[in-house]
Design a protein around this motif. Sequence first.
Motif, PDB file in Angstrom:
ATOM      1  N   ALA A  92     -69.127  58.376 -49.749  1.00  8.72           N
ATOM      2  CA  ALA A  92     -68.950  59.801 -49.448  1.00  8.72           C
ATOM      3  C   ALA A  92     -67.684  60.336 -50.099  1.00  8.72           C
ATOM      4  N   ARG A  93     -66.617  59.550 -50.078  1.00  8.20           N
ATOM      5  CA  ARG A  93     -65.368  59.963 -50.722  1.00  8.20           C
ATOM      6  C   ARG A  93     -65.554  60.066 -52.232  1.00  8.20           C
ATOM      7  N   MET A  94     -66.266  59.112 -52.815  1.00  9.29           N
ATOM      8  CA  MET A  94     -66.509  59.143 -54.249  1.00  9.29           C
ATOM      9  C   MET A  94     -67.313  60.373 -54.645  1.00  9.29           C
ATOM     10  N   VAL A 120     -72.224  58.487 -42.478  1.00  6.70           N
ATOM     11  CA  VAL A 120     -73.543  57.896 -42.280  1.00  6.70           C
ATOM     12  C   VAL A 120     -74.605  58.994 -42.309  1.00  6.70           C
ATOM     13  N   GLY A 121     -74.316  60.124 -41.655  1.00  9.67           N
ATOM     14  CA  GLY A 121     -75.243  61.250 -41.682  1.00  9.67           C
ATOM     15  C   GLY A 121     -75.468  61.752 -43.095  1.00  9.67           C
ATOM     16  N   TRP A 122     -74.391  61.831 -43.856  1.00  6.84           N
ATOM     17  CA  TRP A 122     -74.487  62.258 -45.260  1.00  6.84           C
ATOM     18  C   TRP A 122     -75.337  61.277 -46.061  1.00  6.84           C
ATOM     19  N   ALA A 123     -75.081  59.978 -45.916  1.00  5.06           N
ATOM     20  CA  ALA A 123     -75.816  58.957 -46.666  1.00  5.06           C
ATOM     21  C   ALA A 123     -77.300  58.971 -46.308  1.00  5.06           C
ATOM     22  N   SER A 124     -77.597  59.171 -45.041  1.00  2.00           N
ATOM     23  CA  SER A 124     -78.988  59.205 -44.605  1.00  2.00           C
ATOM     24  C   SER A 124     -79.711  60.431 -45.149  1.00  2.00           C
ATOM     25  N   GLU A 125     -79.064  61.593 -45.036  1.00  2.00           N
ATOM     26  CA  GLU A 125     -79.698  62.842 -45.484  1.00  2.00           C
ATOM     27  C   GLU A 125     -79.930  62.857 -46.989  1.00  2.00           C
TER      28      GLU A 125
END
Length: 227
Positions: A92-94, A120-125
Amino acid sequence: AIIAYYIADNGELVKVTNSYYDAATGTLVFKVSHFSQYAVGYAPITFSDTSSSFAKSYITYLAARNMINGTAEGQFSPNAQITRADFTLILARMAGAKLDGYKASSFRDVKADSYYAQSVGWASENGLTSGVSEGVFAPAVNISREQMVTMIARFAALQKLSLPQALPASAFADAAEIPAFAVDAAKTLQQAGIISGKSGNRFAPKDVALREEAAKMLGMLLQQIIK
């Protein structure tokens, strides 16, 4: 640790994380979305336990850009394992993701107030992960090599990055043990030179990833994105 800074209107120096110093040409390359004043700076973050790590330069590279942190004061713990939650946070930071919009997670084992909930929400979406089973993310479980390469390959696709085929495809000795969901990712990252086999040219898909392994792979990936 040579990085670019954006000089804000109030004079504040803001790190430009998408920067890469090419020692061969003596050039600092960085990508930004606006015209502003910029500066070149040096921001080394040193760890006392990385001098013999094969990933030392990549650890310094990511740490200088606030992509990865140590485990204690002056310690990186290169041979420690890395959890699934922490790996999503680095991605997410990258990506420079604006995580404020990810307040909740669809996984029942990810608490809304945990430090990794939004990543985690970002990665899932964004399709980087669907968890380990229905509604379960297993944030505290150490990430395996098969999971890591899959998430990295999906992240590259999300960034619209075509990884180079710098090396010829080479089958791992334990290729039959790589699960179907990770086969293409392992091949892509191997050809890009981002991952190599362990002793005996084994991919070892079920082995847990070490912090130094993750740092090298993610550092190489970030440099590819900038190039």
